[in-house]
Scaffold this motif. Structure first.
Motif, PDB file in Angstrom:
ATOM      1  N   SER A 172       0.883  -1.176   0.000  1.00 30.23           N
ATOM      2  CA  SER A 172       0.000   0.000   0.000  1.00 30.23           C
ATOM      3  C   SER A 172       0.910   1.213   0.000  1.00 30.23           C
ATOM      4  O   SER A 172       1.053   1.903   1.008  1.00 30.23           O
ATOM      5  CB  SER A 172      -0.911   0.015   1.231  1.00 30.23           C
ATOM      6  N   ALA A 173       1.544   1.414  -1.151  1.00 32.32           N
ATOM      7  CA  ALA A 173       2.589   2.430  -1.226  1.00 32.32           C
ATOM      8  C   ALA A 173       2.036   3.846  -1.284  1.00 32.32           C
ATOM      9  O   ALA A 173       2.734   4.797  -0.948  1.00 32.32           O
ATOM     10  CB  ALA A 173       3.480   2.163  -2.442  1.00 32.32           C
ATOM     11  N   TYR A 174       0.790   3.972  -1.741  1.00 30.88           N
ATOM     12  CA  TYR A 174       0.172   5.303  -1.823  1.00 30.88           C
ATOM     13  C   TYR A 174      -0.608   5.519  -0.526  1.00 30.88           C
ATOM     14  O   TYR A 174      -1.799   5.205  -0.434  1.00 30.88           O
ATOM     15  CB  TYR A 174      -0.720   5.400  -3.061  1.00 30.88           C
ATOM     16  N   VAL A 175       0.086   6.021   0.463  1.00 34.94           N
ATOM     17  CA  VAL A 175      -0.476   6.067   1.812  1.00 34.94           C
ATOM     18  C   VAL A 175      -1.693   6.993   1.861  1.00 34.94           C
ATOM     19  O   VAL A 175      -2.589   6.817   2.695  1.00 34.94           O
ATOM     20  CB  VAL A 175       0.625   6.446   2.829  1.00 34.94           C
ATOM     21  N   ASN A 176      -1.741   7.945   0.928  1.00 31.45           N
ATOM     22  CA  ASN A 176      -2.917   8.808   0.800  1.00 31.45           C
ATOM     23  C   ASN A 176      -4.193   7.971   0.669  1.00 31.45           C
ATOM     24  O   ASN A 176      -5.216   8.251   1.299  1.00 31.45           O
ATOM     25  CB  ASN A 176      -2.734   9.709  -0.436  1.00 31.45           C
ATOM     26  N   HIS A 177      -4.113   6.902  -0.150  1.00 33.40           N
ATOM     27  CA  HIS A 177      -5.258   6.000  -0.342  1.00 33.40           C
ATOM     28  C   HIS A 177      -5.649   5.337   0.973  1.00 33.40           C
ATOM     29  O   HIS A 177      -6.828   5.287   1.337  1.00 33.40           O
ATOM     30  CB  HIS A 177      -4.911   4.944  -1.401  1.00 33.40           C
ATOM     31  N   VAL A 178      -4.641   4.842   1.686  1.00 33.54           N
ATOM     32  CA  VAL A 178      -4.906   4.146   2.940  1.00 33.54           C
ATOM     33  C   VAL A 178      -5.587   5.092   3.928  1.00 33.54           C
ATOM     34  O   VAL A 178      -6.575   4.740   4.583  1.00 33.54           O
ATOM     35  CB  VAL A 178      -3.594   3.600   3.542  1.00 33.54           C
ATOM     36  N   GLU A 179      -5.067   6.314   4.000  1.00 38.54           N
ATOM     37  CA  GLU A 179      -5.609   7.294   4.944  1.00 38.54           C
ATOM     38  C   GLU A 179      -7.074   7.620   4.617  1.00 38.54           C
ATOM     39  O   GLU A 179      -7.932   7.679   5.505  1.00 38.54           O
ATOM     40  CB  GLU A 179      -4.758   8.568   4.886  1.00 38.54           C
ATOM     41  N   LEU A 180      -7.354   7.786   3.328  1.00 31.42           N
ATOM     42  CA  LEU A 180      -8.725   8.116   2.917  1.00 31.42           C
ATOM     43  C   LEU A 180      -9.686   6.973   3.219  1.00 31.42           C
ATOM     44  O   LEU A 180     -10.777   7.187   3.755  1.00 31.42           O
ATOM     45  CB  LEU A 180      -8.761   8.422   1.409  1.00 31.42           C
ATOM     46  N   VAL A 181      -9.276   5.738   2.855  1.00 31.23           N
ATOM     47  CA  VAL A 181     -10.175   4.599   3.046  1.00 31.23           C
ATOM     48  C   VAL A 181     -10.426   4.360   4.522  1.00 31.23           C
ATOM     49  O   VAL A 181     -11.541   4.041   4.942  1.00 31.23           O
ATOM     50  CB  VAL A 181      -9.606   3.348   2.341  1.00 31.23           C
ATOM     51  N   ARG A 182      -9.388   4.542   5.339  1.00 29.17           N
ATOM     52  CA  ARG A 182      -9.573   4.389   6.789  1.00 29.17           C
ATOM     53  C   ARG A 182     -10.531   5.448   7.326  1.00 29.17           C
ATOM     54  O   ARG A 182     -11.337   5.191   8.211  1.00 29.17           O
ATOM     55  CB  ARG A 182      -8.225   4.532   7.508  1.00 29.17           C
ATOM     56  N   LYS A 183     -10.383   6.657   6.774  1.00 20.76           N
ATOM     57  CA  LYS A 183     -11.245   7.752   7.223  1.00 20.76           C
ATOM     58  C   LYS A 183     -12.716   7.377   7.031  1.00 20.76           C
ATOM     59  O   LYS A 183     -13.547   7.626   7.897  1.00 20.76           O
ATOM     60  CB  LYS A 183     -10.904   9.019   6.423  1.00 20.76           C
ATOM     61  N   ALA A 184     -12.999   6.737   5.884  1.00 18.13           N
ATOM     62  CA  ALA A 184     -14.388   6.356   5.606  1.00 18.13           C
ATOM     63  C   ALA A 184     -14.860   5.283   6.569  1.00 18.13           C
ATOM     64  O   ALA A 184     -16.037   5.202   6.886  1.00 18.13           O
ATOM     65  CB  ALA A 184     -14.512   5.862   4.169  1.00 18.13           C
ATOM     66  N   ARG A 185     -13.926   4.430   7.021  1.00 14.67           N
ATOM     67  CA  ARG A 185     -14.296   3.383   7.984  1.00 14.67           C
ATOM     68  C   ARG A 185     -14.253   3.931   9.407  1.00 14.67           C
ATOM     69  O   ARG A 185     -14.461   3.191  10.361  1.00 14.67           O
ATOM     70  CB  ARG A 185     -13.306   2.210   7.888  1.00 14.67           C
ATOM     71  N   ARG A 186     -13.922   5.241   9.549  1.00 14.37           N
ATOM     72  CA  ARG A 186     -13.744   5.878  10.861  1.00 14.37           C
ATOM     73  C   ARG A 186     -12.686   5.143  11.686  1.00 14.37           C
ATOM     74  O   ARG A 186     -12.809   4.996  12.904  1.00 14.37           O
ATOM     75  CB  ARG A 186     -15.065   5.961  11.636  1.00 14.37           C
ATOM     76  N   ALA A 187     -11.670   4.619  10.980  1.00  7.23           N
ATOM     77  CA  ALA A 187     -10.569   3.934  11.667  1.00  7.23           C
ATOM     78  C   ALA A 187      -9.346   4.845  11.629  1.00  7.23           C
ATOM     79  O   ALA A 187      -9.020   5.418  10.594  1.00  7.23           O
ATOM     80  CB  ALA A 187     -10.253   2.607  10.970  1.00  7.23           C
ATOM     81  N   GLU A 188      -8.703   5.006  12.764  1.00  7.10           N
ATOM     82  CA  GLU A 188      -7.483   5.806  12.843  1.00  7.10           C
ATOM     83  C   GLU A 188      -6.377   5.163  12.018  1.00  7.10           C
ATOM     84  O   GLU A 188      -6.262   3.938  11.954  1.00  7.10           O
ATOM     85  CB  GLU A 188      -7.004   5.876  14.297  1.00  7.10           C
ATOM     86  N   MET A 189      -5.536   5.954  11.370  1.00  3.41           N
ATOM     87  CA  MET A 189      -4.366   5.400  10.698  1.00  3.41           C
ATOM     88  C   MET A 189      -3.131   5.651  11.565  1.00  3.41           C
ATOM     89  O   MET A 189      -2.796   6.797  11.851  1.00  3.41           O
ATOM     90  CB  MET A 189      -4.155   6.009   9.321  1.00  3.41           C
ATOM     91  N   PRO A 190      -2.463   4.573  11.981  1.00  2.00           N
ATOM     92  CA  PRO A 190      -1.255   4.770  12.803  1.00  2.00           C
ATOM     93  C   PRO A 190      -0.206   5.571  12.035  1.00  2.00           C
ATOM     94  O   PRO A 190      -0.051   5.409  10.822  1.00  2.00           O
ATOM     95  CB  PRO A 190      -0.759   3.345  13.052  1.00  2.00           C
ATOM     96  N   GLU A 191       0.526   6.409  12.751  1.00  3.68           N
ATOM     97  CA  GLU A 191       1.579   7.236  12.147  1.00  3.68           C
ATOM     98  C   GLU A 191       2.639   6.361  11.476  1.00  3.68           C
ATOM     99  O   GLU A 191       3.252   6.742  10.479  1.00  3.68           O
ATOM    100  CB  GLU A 191       2.214   8.106  13.249  1.00  3.68           C
ATOM    101  N   SER A 192       2.827   5.125  11.994  1.00  2.00           N
ATOM    102  CA  SER A 192       3.863   4.225  11.460  1.00  2.00           C
ATOM    103  C   SER A 192       3.587   3.831  10.017  1.00  2.00           C
ATOM    104  O   SER A 192       4.500   3.389   9.313  1.00  2.00           O
ATOM    105  CB  SER A 192       3.949   2.962  12.322  1.00  2.00           C
ATOM    106  N   PHE A 193       2.340   4.006   9.558  1.00  2.00           N
ATOM    107  CA  PHE A 193       2.024   3.632   8.175  1.00  2.00           C
ATOM    108  C   PHE A 193       2.804   4.480   7.168  1.00  2.00           C
ATOM    109  O   PHE A 193       2.905   4.116   6.002  1.00  2.00           O
ATOM    110  CB  PHE A 193       0.515   3.756   7.908  1.00  2.00           C
ATOM    111  N   TRP A 194       3.327   5.632   7.626  1.00  2.00           N
ATOM    112  CA  TRP A 194       4.131   6.471   6.726  1.00  2.00           C
ATOM    113  C   TRP A 194       5.567   5.972   6.615  1.00  2.00           C
ATOM    114  O   TRP A 194       6.331   6.425   5.768  1.00  2.00           O
ATOM    115  CB  TRP A 194       4.131   7.932   7.203  1.00  2.00           C
ATOM    116  N   THR A 195       5.984   5.059   7.503  1.00  2.00           N
ATOM    117  CA  THR A 195       7.381   4.579   7.477  1.00  2.00           C
ATOM    118  C   THR A 195       7.489   3.065   7.335  1.00  2.00           C
ATOM    119  O   THR A 195       8.512   2.560   6.888  1.00  2.00           O
ATOM    120  CB  THR A 195       8.094   4.986   8.780  1.00  2.00           C
ATOM    121  N   ASP A 196       6.446   2.333   7.717  1.00  4.38           N
ATOM    122  CA  ASP A 196       6.476   0.866   7.675  1.00  4.38           C
ATOM    123  C   ASP A 196       5.413   0.409   6.681  1.00  4.38           C
ATOM    124  O   ASP A 196       4.221   0.561   6.928  1.00  4.38           O
ATOM    125  CB  ASP A 196       6.185   0.319   9.078  1.00  4.38           C
ATOM    126  N   PRO A 197       5.818  -0.155   5.525  1.00 10.00           N
ATOM    127  CA  PRO A 197       4.830  -0.469   4.484  1.00 10.00           C
ATOM    128  C   PRO A 197       3.775  -1.465   4.948  1.00 10.00           C
ATOM    129  O   PRO A 197       4.081  -2.445   5.614  1.00 10.00           O
ATOM    130  CB  PRO A 197       5.683  -1.096   3.363  1.00 10.00           C
TER     131      PRO A 197
END
Lengths: 320, 320
Positions: free
Chosen positions: A69-94
């Motif tokens: 999930s290299a495009y972390v923007n996508h992960v952040e958006l999809v999590r937002k829709a699920r109302r799930a927090e995205m851990p900060e580590s997702f920007w450094t740990d694939p």
């Protein structure tokens, strides 16, 4: 072997019976395949018209398919829709999952969908293919093991995902078979578009004949393919023919906000989950439905001269 | 082709160059392989001594490896040690993860371990191998697609698991290559031990030459292999040669409590995580360490006459 303009092809069976066999012995086969490619470009060997709609997947089954999930923007958006927090580590740990690779669909295969309630989605992504990669490879050395580049439609069943992710064991039922582009290209054939483990250029996605996604694959890719390969190989060897995906290509909007649709001047989306998320953020509810029988998806990239690089993935959802 | 007593073998290359090729065309190859097996048992064809220590994995790489958690007792115990609640649905909805299948270790291959802090564990399990399985197959029909049965050591890096499970995308770095038993057997060759999608009999696990696990694979298996295959095939076809695992074999203690070690009259354990959990529950802390360089693991099953069925997985951990 397919010519650069995707107009011609030549039999390479005398060099290797399958692409997998070629990758198994790439040091020997690559120079021979390059000679064949040159001969094909020069028209000095027997050749046939290449019809991409008749092409099977370059690897109709593979020993490995792992998707980042290299495009972390996508992960952040999809999590937002699920109302799930995205851990900060997702920007450094694939983020990466092990996918099923025993059946990779041909580019024109239908997307079989037994139940529309599963929430069928497309995901347009870049993939690379490796030769044998040693355990513990560095990101830099991993780049040298990237032998081919192509496209995938990583079909997802969105409404099955929350329950599976909740179990923690990744995707099993929520990721049915993915489709590959008709042609894979060597990194050097991509010219300047391939640099530093990333492929630049617009990843075109049309939905039912309308422009849906025009994101640039070279933009906002937090983790390059060298990093993704090294991540996967941290504790084990990777066998030749391993397919590794970028995750859904996704660009931030110019103002940093969620992306706008193509028809409102934005770069659009490479999956439905993302437009549904943006709709939810902007309008309070998702308006775009998931895929249903008869819907068509088209995914392709063009080079700077406007020529299709990998051919098109073009699939119709089939109630089956 | 290996004789039932594992003493002899005969070349089957004229019928299929690899086991994968045989599985790809099982309807044609199975009767021919059965004739070969009969001839081998009768000693009427050229044969060689079979040395299981020289055997490669039956499928040294596979197009699919998916591992269930059919022994829910194991899941409940391991979760208890992590102080994680186990959802009630785990008793009715199988846990399963997609594993890496591009490298299946040979039964005598070392377990390479670059960092002992990763918490290396064995997991002794039963596996089955399918032919082509259609999407949406029923549990009953799935049973007919089980063509071979064997053993796996599903190596796990326990200390990498919590972070990966926390990401929700399953195991990538925490599941390095698994090892397969030297021989796989057809279900009918297992006689009464194979019934209703389950294999009965003691799964022997020795650790550094001492009895460690003596659980019965036919006991406490909540989900049979037909159910596991049907679960995996709910939304997609399975390609021939798919390997599907039972998860760590685990029996409840006779009194319903956590299992006791073999030397205290119990059935022991099929992985270190479980004994560490039991130690934590009983004594407040885990005493048994994870695997370190030089440790040896031996996994095998015997038939009612005490003959090894699949040969032994016998691996030594190697600092590498």
């Amino acid at each position: 072997m397919v010519s650069d303009d995707l107009a011609w092809c030549a039999d390479a069976g005398h060099l290797a019976p399958t692409l997998q066999a070629a990758l198994d012995d790439w040091a020997r086969t690559e120079p021979l395949l390059r000679l064949l490619a040159t001969d094909l470009e020069h028209g000095v060997i027997p050749r046939d018209r290449f019809h991409e709609r008749k092409a099977d997947a370059p690897l109709p089954r593979a020993y490995q398919w792992a998707d980042g999930s290299a495009y972390v923007n996508h992960v952040e958006l999809v999590r937002k829709a699920r109302r799930a927090e995205m851990p900060e580590s997702f920007w450094t740990d694939p983020l990466m999952y092990q996918g099923g690779s025993d059946e990779m669909l041909a580019p024109r295969d239908p997307i079989p969908l037994a139940d529309e309630a599963w929430g069928c989605d497309l995901e347009a992504e870049i993939v690379i293919v490796t030769d044998d990669v040693p355990r513990g490879v560095s990101r830099e050395d991993a780049l040298d093991h990237i032998k081919l580049v192509g496209l995938v439609n990583d079909v997802s069943l969105r409404n099955l995902i929350p329950a599976e992710l909740g179990k923690g064991f990744g995707f099993v039922q929520s990721k049915p078979a993915s489709a590959l582009s008709p042609v894979f290209a060597t990194p050097d054939a991509l010219g300047d578009a391939w640099a530093d483990g990333r492929l630049s250029g617009v990843l075109n996605v049309d939905l039912n004949g309308q422009p849906f996604g025009r994101a640039d694959a070279g933009v906002d890719m937090t983790f390059d393919f060298g990093t993704l390969v090294a991540h996967l190989a941290k504790t084990r060897n990777l066998g030749a023919g391993s397919i590794i995906g970028s995750g859904t290509v996704s660009n931030r909007d110019a103002d940093g906000g969620p992306g706008r649709p193509v028809d409102r001047g934005g770069k659009g989306y490479s999956c439905l989950a993302e437009v549904r998320t943006v709709e939810t953020i902007l309008d309070g509810a998702a308006a775009t439905p998931f895929l249903k029988a008869g819907d068509t998806v088209r995914i392709w990239m063009e080079d700077v001269r406007g020529r299709s690089i990998f051919g098109a993935i073009e699939q119709t959802v089939s109630a089956a």
